[in-house]
Design an enzyme around this catalytic site. Sequence first.
Site, PDB file in Angstrom:
ATOM      1  N   GLY A  41       0.844  -1.193   0.000  1.00 49.56           N
ATOM      2  CA  GLY A  41       0.000   0.000   0.000  1.00 49.56           C
ATOM      3  C   GLY A  41       0.876   1.238   0.000  1.00 49.56           C
ATOM      4  N   LYS A  42       0.326   2.350  -0.406  1.00 48.36           N
ATOM      5  CA  LYS A  42       1.050   3.623  -0.368  1.00 48.36           C
ATOM      6  C   LYS A  42       0.037   4.747  -0.483  1.00 48.36           C
ATOM      7  CE  LYS A  42       5.472   4.825  -0.114  1.00 48.36           C
ATOM      8  NZ  LYS A  42       6.482   4.131   0.723  1.00 48.36           N
TER       9      LYS A  42
END
Length: 428
Positions: free
Chosen positions: A117-118
């Site tokens: 994720g980011k």
Amino acid sequence: MASAVPSTATDDEPTEETALQTARRQLERAAANLDVDPGVIERLRHPNQVHRVSVPLERDDGSTAVYTGYRAQHDSVRGPYKGGLRFHPGVTEAECIGLSMWMTWKCAVMDLPFGGGKGGIVVDPKDLSTDEKERLTRRFAEELRPFIGPTKDIPAPDMGTDAQTMAWFMDAYSMQEGETKAGVVTGKPPVVGGSEGRDTAPGRSVAIIAREAIDYLGWDIEDTTVAVQGFGSVGAPAARLLDDEGATVVAVSDVNGAIYDPDGLDTHDVPTHEEEPEAVMKYDAPRKLSNEELLELDVDVLIPAAVGNVLTAENAGDVQADLVVEGANGPTTSAASEIFEEREIPVVPDILANAGGVTVSYFEWLQDLNHRSWSLERVHDELETEMLRAWTAVRERVEEHDVTWRDAAYMVALERVSEAHEHRGLWP
């Protein structure tokens, strides 16, 4: 030292590429070396979800500003999404997707039970007061609350955010949940559920991997010279640990430029960015260089630990180091990687070298879930064990398949992710 070759770039060729373009190219290269279902590869080219939110902020002067925030969630086949939140004016949806893909590979190469994720907010944190940053963080946490959680998606600090940001984020999320949920983020201060050693973990892992690579190449570390671009949260711990191991760190830099001493710097005497922002150039050293000149120094090991896309088709032919160990995320473009491969300069990729951050984040998550803290000594011992295990897995691919270190790391990661997809299948 490696010999220089003419640059292959022309005025019509781009020297930078987006994180998403780089991530997809690296995926395709790894897939070409493996017998993986093409359907799985196609699935991994795309994120599971991308959330775009508006984040209103009441400024200190009473006016209202609205910022755009993102959270890209690439793949959760091996576990909850994991990755940083950055506050930076250059944040884009494509960047978040690309970086979330890198996090998938990074977690897989370390064999952690996470996916990638980011996220972040399009804002310059230097334009915010401390109170404004706190209000913005708390509102961002509320906007993302439906999509995150200790078993869903666990953010961490990144560019423009820090342990205090994570504490605010955790508190805002917990207030709405009605109970303390320390495991919703990592990188917090230890007093509120953070882990000892988390702040220096990426730099420590870079030093561990650099040390192993130096030994693998048959060099004596005490005869090895090192240049580090970026004397911040990653570069400073890496430089100091390598210094302690006996290497000669001849150059370090911050955003304003580099200092150079061919006889070696006392890295413990040079202030880090956290200790004294932008103070590197104030240090008394024999020579001052630009960041670009540092990259082309005649050294054994180059560690780009500042920002992405600093090693490009334009300068890769002028790099004189015999080994590159990536401290930053994506410091080497695909074109530069090809030049280094042609020149037989090994490049140990970011998804292995700087994976200490997410690894100690995993330790922090375990501590939060079990309500039991670890000592700094245990964190360091566990990190050393995990980094050596990952190094061995990648080294074996290099030796078995005669591929680059980057390709080998992606092969390890892709094998693990694709196997999980094949076992879980598509639903319905």
